[in-house]
Design an enzyme around this catalytic site. Sequence first.
Site, short mmCIF file in Angstrom:
data_model
loop_
_atom_site.label_atom_id
_atom_site.label_comp_id
_atom_site.label_asym_id
_atom_site.label_seq_id
_atom_site.Cartn_x
_atom_site.Cartn_y
_atom_site.Cartn_z
N GLY A 191 23.77 17.62 -96.09
CA GLY A 191 23.08 16.56 -95.92
C GLY A 191 23.23 15.31 -96.53
O GLY A 191 22.34 14.24 -96.67
N PHE B 98 21.00 22.07 -103.02
CA PHE B 98 20.30 21.86 -104.31
C PHE B 98 20.79 22.67 -105.36
O PHE B 98 20.08 22.82 -106.13
CB PHE B 98 19.14 21.74 -104.04
CG PHE B 98 18.14 20.89 -103.02
CD1 PHE B 98 18.57 19.69 -102.68
CD2 PHE B 98 17.70 21.35 -101.92
CE1 PHE B 98 18.40 18.72 -101.81
CE2 PHE B 98 17.26 20.58 -100.78
CZ PHE B 98 17.47 19.21 -100.73
N GLU C 281 23.03 13.85 -108.10
CA GLU C 281 22.20 14.61 -108.99
C GLU C 281 21.48 13.41 -110.10
O GLU C 281 20.74 13.56 -110.99
CB GLU C 281 22.92 15.79 -109.79
CG GLU C 281 22.98 17.07 -108.94
CD GLU C 281 24.24 17.95 -109.59
OE1 GLU C 281 25.16 17.23 -109.81
OE2 GLU C 281 23.73 18.91 -109.56
N ILE D 274 30.64 2.51 -104.84
CA ILE D 274 29.51 3.24 -103.97
C ILE D 274 30.39 3.21 -102.76
O ILE D 274 30.62 2.12 -102.20
CB ILE D 274 28.35 2.41 -103.89
CG1 ILE D 274 27.49 2.55 -105.17
CG2 ILE D 274 27.30 3.04 -102.75
CD1 ILE D 274 27.21 3.93 -105.62
N ASN E 40 29.23 4.32 -99.47
CA ASN E 40 28.59 4.05 -98.44
C ASN E 40 27.09 3.69 -99.02
O ASN E 40 26.21 4.38 -99.46
CB ASN E 40 28.50 5.28 -97.31
CG ASN E 40 27.64 4.98 -96.31
OD1 ASN E 40 26.32 4.37 -96.24
ND2 ASN E 40 27.95 5.39 -95.01
N LYS F 158 24.07 2.85 -97.72
CA LYS F 158 22.95 3.23 -97.23
C LYS F 158 22.84 4.93 -97.44
O LYS F 158 21.72 5.30 -97.95
CB LYS F 158 23.15 3.40 -95.57
CG LYS F 158 21.93 3.70 -94.93
CD LYS F 158 22.24 3.58 -93.22
CE LYS F 158 20.80 3.68 -92.43
NZ LYS F 158 21.40 3.24 -90.99
#
Length: 739
Positions: free
Chosen positions: A474, A247, A697, A621, A623, A625
């Site tokens: 992540g 982050f 973000e 996009i 992926n 998911k």
Amino acid sequence: MTTLKMDGKFGSNRLDREDQGVLGKPVDRLDGVRKVTGGAVYSADWRSDQPLAVGYLVCSTRGTGRVTALDVKLARQAPGVLAIYPRLPGLPATAPAGDLIYPQPAEVRHVGAPLALVVAETFEQARAAAILVKVAYDGDVPGRYILGDERARARKPGPFLFEPDHLRGSKKGLSGDTAAVDVEFTTPPQTHAAMEPHATIASWEGDKVTLRASYQMLNRGRQALARVLGIAEDRIRLISTFVGGGFGGKTGMSVETVFAAQASRLLGRPVKVVMTRRQVFAATSRRSETIQRISLVARAGKGLAEIGHHSIVANLPHEIFWEPPGVGTMNLYASDSLDITHRLAEIDLVRAGMMRAPGEAVGMLALEVAMDELAEKLGKDPVAFRIECEPVVDPLDGKPFSARNLVGCLKEGARRFGWDRRQTQPGQRRDGEWLVGMGMAAAIRLNIFDSSQARVRLSADGTVRVETDLTDIGTGSYTVMAQVASEMLGVPMDRVTVALGDTDLPLSAGSGGSWGASTTGTAVFIACQDIAARIAAGLGVEPDAMTLKDGQVIAANKTYALASLVPPRGLEALGHAEPGANYQTHVHSTFGAHFVEAAVSALTGEVRVRRMLGVFDAGRIMNAKLARSQLIGGMIFGIGGALGEELVVDPRYGNFINGDLGDYLIPVNADVPPIDVVFLDEQDAWANPLKTKGIGELGISGSGAAIANAIYHACGARCRDFPLTPDKVFAAMEHAAGV
Ligand code: MOS
């Protein structure tokens, strides 16, 4: 090495043909099973074949003054203690002898500043000994801990990523039949609070050090470590195989790494240092608190005449970073005049640095609430008002946008959310003790591109390996890099392996600023294109005339097994992506629209978010998911920013009163309602050959403002001091009711 600069509009390429059909699909994380079964090895989990010594940081309990000595008599005698290293300008040659150590008085800059490392055989021994270290301070300088008290002393900072001031057009003020708002917002200091704390295991072999540490950007981290440790970069190997969240809090160099490296060098054995949660909060970095004044003037008729966004933020003296709340305001709405300023005040709290969507995350809380206030004054629907303010070119400097469909997000969101059922007046809907309202806000976030490299190897057995120092924090980097290679070379996903997070691999821009997948994905694309071209050349066909699919090559009406066309030593290519002219000629941003239904208790002021929808325009996009998960995560961050997150500072001593996850309020499952995420999935041909943009973000930008606007619509009371905790919301309701 093949270099590609992002120059000019990208036409169609192998990815658009979707021969393999894997890019964009909701592919499961390749590392998912390992992560949920404990098979993913994070930095502190690494097992050495030599016994690990363990270090524990001793941190300042004072916010100002000087450290004159550490009394280590008792600590040295404690069981298992191997050495105690004080913090030095430069680094110690050895652990100093004697009971009182501190080579020269050192300035204390904030509570939590690391002063020394106690190294012992076990964590418990190191911690117990660290508690026995007595720190002597002198000087009793009053600390500057509260931004509101320092605002008069805030000054214009130097440029950092952006110039602090932007002025375009001239202000005419309020005239005729228009409306204006001029309101001040405050946001508190926040902390990244990644699940995995900052941790390092250092081990030396000869004059080379291997650092297993939790970093977002290995190359940048290594550059800083080389400077601080005083050794050449090529003597440092930094490994972050898995990173449990960053982050922004792991974008630079982490202090425990420096202590671990030095202690390990001096002790001649591997040393592990893991920060405690309290140390992560107090000793790494935070997001600055902000004071933001937004002044908006509507044009008579439609649109905006003036936008003013004036921010005051904080950092330690001599820090060059400043939080830029006005960054989204630069590019969001058309107006006759635009006036954006940033001022920086010196505050004696832990360094303020980048935290998820630096600027937009807190800036949109102010701008998008003020827009809601102005729409209401004008008697206009907030969605329709934003559409009125849509610019044709970039409002700041007139450049074209690379791609922009904010209006599409607003319209699609309104339709899906049932916005037409919203009452115009606030405070109309009641459900028992709960007042229920709907709010919305727009979202914008910069799309940044930086230099990245990746190596791809196609082996004679038909398997593919992708190698780059990009990290997976992540976000799903392992999976999307594999998808790009799989699609480009027509190889099924189960024949692709990806190695990340190691400075021995080709260097990338790392994970930060939402640029990881696009920049390093482009490097993978370039390398794969190179390999495909060589296969085509071997067959004597044009690359475009060749289909790569399911491990087969179809060209000139013949089908070959891909592996049969690969020489025994394999085919290898190094791709290098560079930003190029596109990032000068066009403004690159992502967009979105947030819709929220929230309930406010008429009895307590407690807020419950009931449902959220985000509709996003963020390029192709990669992926479905993972992208959805990222946006959901960002929107949950928005709940935290609107309702709970706040580092509470003791104004007397400058410590964080709630410096742990027990008291620092991050949304938990019970705070998170059903969240719906929709992508317009429009490709951005000016961004890169993948036509993707950063998404990490975007979810946080604007989501908190939509919650704040829903709260107003529910209860009819505005509160501009974030987070909107029950005490503040209740007081605002009483004020609105004239109590
Ligand atoms: Mo980011 S705030 O560069 O992880």
